[in-house]
Design a protein around this motif. Structure first.
Motif, short mmCIF file in Angstrom:
data_model
loop_
_atom_site.label_atom_id
_atom_site.label_comp_id
_atom_site.label_asym_id
_atom_site.label_seq_id
_atom_site.Cartn_x
_atom_site.Cartn_y
_atom_site.Cartn_z
N GLY A 292 0.81 -1.20 0.00
CA GLY A 292 0.00 0.00 0.00
C GLY A 292 0.85 1.26 0.00
O GLY A 292 2.08 1.22 -0.08
N ASN A 293 0.19 2.41 0.10
CA ASN A 293 0.87 3.70 -0.02
C ASN A 293 0.74 4.57 1.23
O ASN A 293 0.96 5.78 1.17
N SER A 294 0.39 3.97 2.36
CA SER A 294 0.15 4.76 3.57
C SER A 294 1.43 5.36 4.14
O SER A 294 1.37 6.26 4.99
N MET A 295 2.62 4.86 3.70
CA MET A 295 3.88 5.38 4.24
C MET A 295 4.65 6.23 3.24
O MET A 295 5.83 6.53 3.45
N LEU A 296 3.98 6.61 2.13
CA LEU A 296 4.60 7.55 1.22
C LEU A 296 4.81 8.89 1.93
O LEU A 296 4.04 9.22 2.84
N PRO A 297 5.81 9.68 1.59
CA PRO A 297 6.73 9.47 0.46
C PRO A 297 7.99 8.70 0.82
O PRO A 297 8.82 8.45 -0.03
N LEU A 298 8.14 8.31 2.10
CA LEU A 298 9.40 7.68 2.51
C LEU A 298 9.49 6.23 2.07
O LEU A 298 10.51 5.79 1.53
N TYR A 299 8.43 5.47 2.31
CA TYR A 299 8.43 4.06 1.95
C TYR A 299 7.30 3.79 0.96
O TYR A 299 6.17 4.24 1.16
N ARG A 300 7.62 3.03 -0.07
CA ARG A 300 6.67 2.77 -1.14
C ARG A 300 6.25 1.30 -1.13
O ARG A 300 6.90 0.45 -0.52
N LEU B 189 5.11 8.78 9.14
CA LEU B 189 5.97 8.95 7.99
C LEU B 189 5.26 9.66 6.86
O LEU B 189 5.88 10.30 6.01
N ASN B 190 3.94 9.54 6.83
CA ASN B 190 3.11 10.17 5.81
C ASN B 190 2.47 11.41 6.41
O ASN B 190 1.76 11.31 7.42
N PRO B 191 2.69 12.60 5.84
CA PRO B 191 2.13 13.82 6.41
C PRO B 191 0.61 13.86 6.46
O PRO B 191 0.04 14.69 7.16
N ASP B 192 -0.04 12.96 5.73
CA ASP B 192 -1.50 12.91 5.75
C ASP B 192 -2.05 12.22 6.99
O ASP B 192 -3.26 12.23 7.24
N PHE B 193 -1.17 11.59 7.77
CA PHE B 193 -1.59 10.86 8.96
C PHE B 193 -1.08 11.59 10.20
O PHE B 193 0.06 12.05 10.25
N GLU B 194 -1.92 11.67 11.22
CA GLU B 194 -1.55 12.37 12.45
C GLU B 194 -0.63 11.53 13.32
O GLU B 194 -0.58 10.30 13.20
#
Length: 251
Positions: free
Chosen positions: A172-180, A226-231
């Protein structure tokens, strides 16, 4: 001409970059949004005396924060003479090994002893591999948090003598942009974890997440996404099964 980069030269370049922009190493870290202690001299060697390399991510952040460039940073690593020739700043004595490949992002190769001749480094070996989501289900870890090896696949990794090392594949993409999606996180169940480290955390409810350990007290931990969209999230220590440090990532 290809140069071999030494641990000492890279750390000196960080100190020189800070000095060039009238900052202390901790001030440089703050400007880049990093843990203020990440460039402390005490962080440059592991407890067992092995060399710690700064991550490619942290180097990229300080270059961006100062408005400098990769070329400028390389000028600080390499003692460039007026005619443009490069002279590598190397420690006294011993063979200097190459810097780990830039594609190995994260907390780069704490467990690879960079001062050893190449023929004495531990040989490549296989470590257990499962999906990050699977790590939350039962049977893959012992009560102490070590990988059981039962039901795991295997992945071939560069030499390391860390018996607690294992690998998690990102989905999945929940850890973008650091981990893909498809990246393989190399994790240690035995390496000490410090504030500012990237970690994998498993709660007693079976939730598994890759985060940055931003704060730890005697009662709770705070995890930065890691993802700025997640708190950011906070857990009581009584809610946490284990915290393991991410050593690097294979992309």
């Amino acid at each position: 001409m290809m140069h071999q980069l030494s641990h000492d030269a890279v750390w000196k370049a960080i100190d020189r970059l800070a000095e060039r922009y009238k900052l202390s190493p901790s001030g440089l870290a703050r400007r880049a949004g990093l843990d203020p202690t990440i460039f402390n001299k005490s962080k440059r060697l592991a407890a067992n005396g092995r060399e710690r390399w700064p991550s490619t991510e942290s180097i990229a952040k300080i270059i961006d924060a100062t408005g400098s460039s990769v070329d400028e940073f390389m000028d600080l690593i390499l003692d460039r003479s007026p005619d443009g020739a490069d002279r590598l700043v190397a420690p006294v004595g011993g063979e200097v090994l190459p810097m780990p490949e830039p594609s190995l992002a994260g907390n780069l190769a704490d467990d690879l002893p960079q001062d050893m001749p190449a023929d004495l480094l531990p040989p490549p070996r296989s470590v257990p591999l499962i999906g990050l989501a699977e790590a939350g289900t039962g049977g893959y870890f012992t009560p102490s948090g070590l990988p059981t090896g039962h039901g795991w696949d295997e992945v071939h990794l560069p030499g390391s003598d860390d018996e607690g090392a294992y690998a998690l594949e990102v989905s999945g993409n929940s850890m973008l942009p650091l981990y893909r999606h498809g990246d393989v996180l190399v994790v240690s169940a035995t390496t000490p974890v410090h504030v500012g480290d990237r970690v994998v955390v498993r709660t007693l409810d079976g939730e598994v997440m890759a985060k940055i350990l931003s704060r730890r007290t005697e009662r709770f931990i705070e995890l930065e996404s890691l993802n700025p969209d997640f708190e950011a999230r906070q857990f009581k220590l009584t809610e946490v099964d284990w915290i393991h440090r991410i050593l690097w990532v294979r992309q």
